[in-house]
Design an enzyme around this catalytic site. Structure first.
Site, PDB file in Angstrom:
ATOM      1  N   LYS A  76       0.871  -1.233  -0.036  1.00 50.96           N
ATOM      2  CA  LYS A  76      -0.014   0.000  -0.107  1.00 50.96           C
ATOM      3  C   LYS A  76       0.894   1.375  -0.121  1.00 50.96           C
ATOM      4  O   LYS A  76       0.247   2.306  -0.750  1.00 50.96           O
ATOM      5  CB  LYS A  76      -1.014   0.120   1.255  1.00 50.96           C
ATOM      6  N   ASP A 102      -9.845   2.584   2.626  1.00 49.74           N
ATOM      7  CA  ASP A 102      -9.909   2.097   3.901  1.00 49.74           C
ATOM      8  C   ASP A 102     -10.449   2.914   4.905  1.00 49.74           C
ATOM      9  O   ASP A 102     -11.263   2.743   5.893  1.00 49.74           O
ATOM     10  CB  ASP A 102      -8.506   1.649   4.373  1.00 49.74           C
TER      11      ASP A 102
HETATM   12  N1  LIG Z   1     -11.196  -4.915   8.463  1.00 52.16           N
HETATM   13  C1  LIG Z   1     -10.372  -4.445   7.364  1.00 52.16           C
HETATM   14  O1  LIG Z   1     -10.835  -3.904   6.324  1.00 52.16           O
HETATM   15  C2  LIG Z   1      -9.016  -4.159   7.484  1.00 52.16           C
HETATM   16  C3  LIG Z   1      -8.163  -3.127   6.900  1.00 52.16           C
HETATM   17  C4  LIG Z   1      -6.834  -2.964   6.927  1.00 52.16           C
HETATM   18  C5  LIG Z   1      -6.009  -3.811   7.889  1.00 52.16           C
HETATM   19  N2  LIG Z   1      -6.658  -4.784   8.673  1.00 52.16           N
HETATM   20  C6  LIG Z   1      -6.309  -5.616   9.657  1.00 52.16           C
HETATM   21  O2  LIG Z   1      -5.587  -4.915  10.455  1.00 52.16           O
HETATM   22  C7  LIG Z   1      -4.120  -5.484  10.966  1.00 52.16           C
HETATM   23  C8  LIG Z   1      -3.067  -4.556  10.987  1.00 52.16           C
HETATM   24  O3  LIG Z   1      -2.577  -4.295   9.793  1.00 52.16           O
HETATM   25  P1  LIG Z   1      -1.654  -3.171   9.257  1.00 52.16           P
HETATM   26  O4  LIG Z   1      -1.603  -3.160   7.745  1.00 52.16           O
HETATM   27  O5  LIG Z   1      -1.645  -2.332  10.027  1.00 52.16           O
HETATM   28  O6  LIG Z   1      -0.339  -4.059   9.810  1.00 52.16           O
HETATM   29  P2  LIG Z   1       1.107  -3.674  10.106  1.00 52.16           P
HETATM   30  O7  LIG Z   1       1.360  -2.319   9.273  1.00 52.16           O
HETATM   31  O8  LIG Z   1       2.071  -4.830   9.604  1.00 52.16           O
HETATM   32  O9  LIG Z   1       0.871  -3.425  11.783  1.00 52.16           O
HETATM   33  C9  LIG Z   1       0.815  -4.304  12.422  1.00 52.16           C
HETATM   34  C10 LIG Z   1       0.777  -3.813  14.213  1.00 52.16           C
HETATM   35  O10 LIG Z   1       0.184  -4.659  14.772  1.00 52.16           O
HETATM   36  C11 LIG Z   1       1.194  -4.879  15.981  1.00 52.16           C
HETATM   37  N3  LIG Z   1       1.644  -6.152  16.566  1.00 52.16           N
HETATM   38  C12 LIG Z   1       2.059  -7.298  15.781  1.00 52.16           C
HETATM   39  N4  LIG Z   1       2.061  -8.296  16.459  1.00 52.16           N
HETATM   40  C13 LIG Z   1       1.935  -7.934  17.623  1.00 52.16           C
HETATM   41  C14 LIG Z   1       1.893  -8.748  18.881  1.00 52.16           C
HETATM   42  N5  LIG Z   1       2.240 -10.032  18.884  1.00 52.16           N
HETATM   43  N6  LIG Z   1       1.615  -8.018  20.100  1.00 52.16           N
HETATM   44  C15 LIG Z   1       1.354  -6.610  19.965  1.00 52.16           C
HETATM   45  N7  LIG Z   1       1.277  -5.886  18.881  1.00 52.16           N
HETATM   46  C16 LIG Z   1       1.402  -6.596  17.726  1.00 52.16           C
HETATM   47  C17 LIG Z   1       2.547  -4.265  15.494  1.00 52.16           C
HETATM   48  O11 LIG Z   1       3.264  -3.541  16.584  1.00 52.16           O
HETATM   49  P3  LIG Z   1       4.689  -3.337  16.369  1.00 52.16           P
HETATM   50  O12 LIG Z   1       4.841  -1.844  15.779  1.00 52.16           O
HETATM   51  O13 LIG Z   1       5.174  -3.367  17.868  1.00 52.16           O
HETATM   52  O14 LIG Z   1       5.431  -4.187  15.748  1.00 52.16           O
HETATM   53  C18 LIG Z   1       2.011  -3.228  14.552  1.00 52.16           C
HETATM   54  O15 LIG Z   1       1.282  -1.830  15.340  1.00 52.16           O
HETATM   55  C19 LIG Z   1      -4.049  -6.796  10.129  1.00 52.16           C
HETATM   56  O16 LIG Z   1      -4.875  -7.856  10.755  1.00 52.16           O
HETATM   57  C20 LIG Z   1      -5.156  -6.520   9.000  1.00 52.16           C
HETATM   58  O17 LIG Z   1      -5.622  -7.781   8.575  1.00 52.16           O
HETATM   59  C21 LIG Z   1      -7.984  -5.034   8.416  1.00 52.16           C
END
Ligand SMILES: NC(=O)c1ccc[n+]([C@@H]2O[C@H](COP(=O)([O-])OP(=O)(O)OC[C@H]3O[C@@H](n4cnc5c(N)ncnc54)[C@H](OP(=O)(O)O)[C@@H]3O)[C@@H](O)[C@H]2O)c1
Length: 294
Positions: A71, A107
């Protein structure tokens, strides 16, 4: 509708894409609306993303969605970018218009539409977000645009929360929050309980909770006022451990499927100038989640 020489091509660019519900939703929508279009999921490795985007133009595709991890990478490859995508620093929808690439971010609007569908108005209310990745940035931006505040960002890696709050403050200061931006502040995980009583909304924007053996990024919802809406962006399972813990504390909850469905409906506006069929998308996504395809 049969695929023929006039069928419009739309693709998902991501890595991996095997779990995506988007092909099921969009192809069901095309069928319902009698639109001669086809949506395919393409697994594009990071080194190939520029070639894949150039391919959209070369193939005269109608457009694309973009998902993790591309993205941010596709943004500088666009000819034109919407103000929301620019502020989010991420493009999730591309339209090919007369050979030019237009990048947008649905989004942000998808999250706000799912809140509206649940009857929640964030204006003037505090919001606590867990996570500081791409999803948190889009959600926080949407909340600021809708006039929410303060928005607190709590993250496992505190430095990322600080960086995100700084970036959002700059974006809000640049006038992308017409509803009146509230303050944005990073929050240490240990301080969550202290701001909880001032939150009207608490959102899990981390990937914690995904899949069958999921954990919850937060378990103690006792300090949140009654009526605080707990939202999880994770939509598989539909009731995550985060939502389960909030429900146990008596809070209303909202899963991530609504955001997914509404960002898809808004992507149709970017591609076709009409909103996609929300009910058809919900049904197709639920069928796909239940494992019987779409
Ligand atoms: N419903 C929807 O339409 C939609 C749209 C977009 C995203 N999502 C979902 O949103 C989630 C995040 O997406 P993203 O694109 O933001 O991912 P990302 O950029 O990889 O960010 C991941 C986040 O999760 C945290 N994290 C990961 N593992 C963790 C753990 N074990 N304990 C605590 N924090 C943890 C990370 O913290 P750190 O910074 O400490 O690594 C970071 O803040 C995903 O599950 C995705 O599928 C859903």
């Amino acid at each position: 509708m049969a695929i023929d020489a006039r069928t419009q091509l739309l693709v998902l660019l991501g890595h991996p894409v095997g779990h995506s519900l988007s092909p099921a939703m969009h192809n069901a929508g095309f069928h319902e609306r009698g639109r001669n279009a086809c949506y395919l999921a393409c697994d594009v490795a990071p080194p190939d993303v520029a070639a894949a985007v150039a391919g959209l133009r070369a193939l005269r595709a109608a457009g694309a969605n973009v998902t993790v991890p591309h993205k941010e990478a596709v943004l500088p490859l666009m000819d034109e970018v919407s103000p929301t995508a620019r502020a989010a620093g991420a493009v999730n929808t591309i339209a090919v218009r007369d050979g030019r690439l237009y990048g947008d971010n649905t989004d942000v609007g998808g999250f706000l539409a799912s809140l509206a569908e649940a009857g929640y108005d964030p204006r003037g209310r505090g919001a606590l977000l867990f996570g500081a990745g791409g999803a948190a940035r889009g959600v926080a931006l949407g909340l600021l645009q809708a006039g929410a505040g303060p928005v607190w960002i709590a993250n496992r890696t505190y430095g990322r929360a600080v960086e995100l709050a700084k970036a959002l403050s700059v974006a809000a200061g640049a006038g992308v929050a017409p509803g009146g931006a509230g303050a944005v502040a990073p929050l240490a995980m240990e301080a969550v309980a202290t701001v909880a009583p001032r939150a009207g909304l608490v959102v899990n924007c981390t990937s914690v909770g995904l899949g069958a053996a999921g954990q919850s990024v937060w378990n103690d919802f006792s300090r949140f006022p009654p009526g605080t809406l707990a939202v999880d962006l994770v939509y598989n399972p539909e009731v995550t451990p985060f939502l389960g813990a909030a429900e146990t504390a008596g809070l209303p909850t909202l899963g991530g499927l609504g955001m997914l469905v509404h960002q898809a409906a808004l992507a149709w506006e970017v591609w076709f100038g009409e909103k996609g069929p929300v009910d058809v998308f919900y049904a197709a996504a639920r069928r796909a989640l239940a494992g019987d395809g779409a």
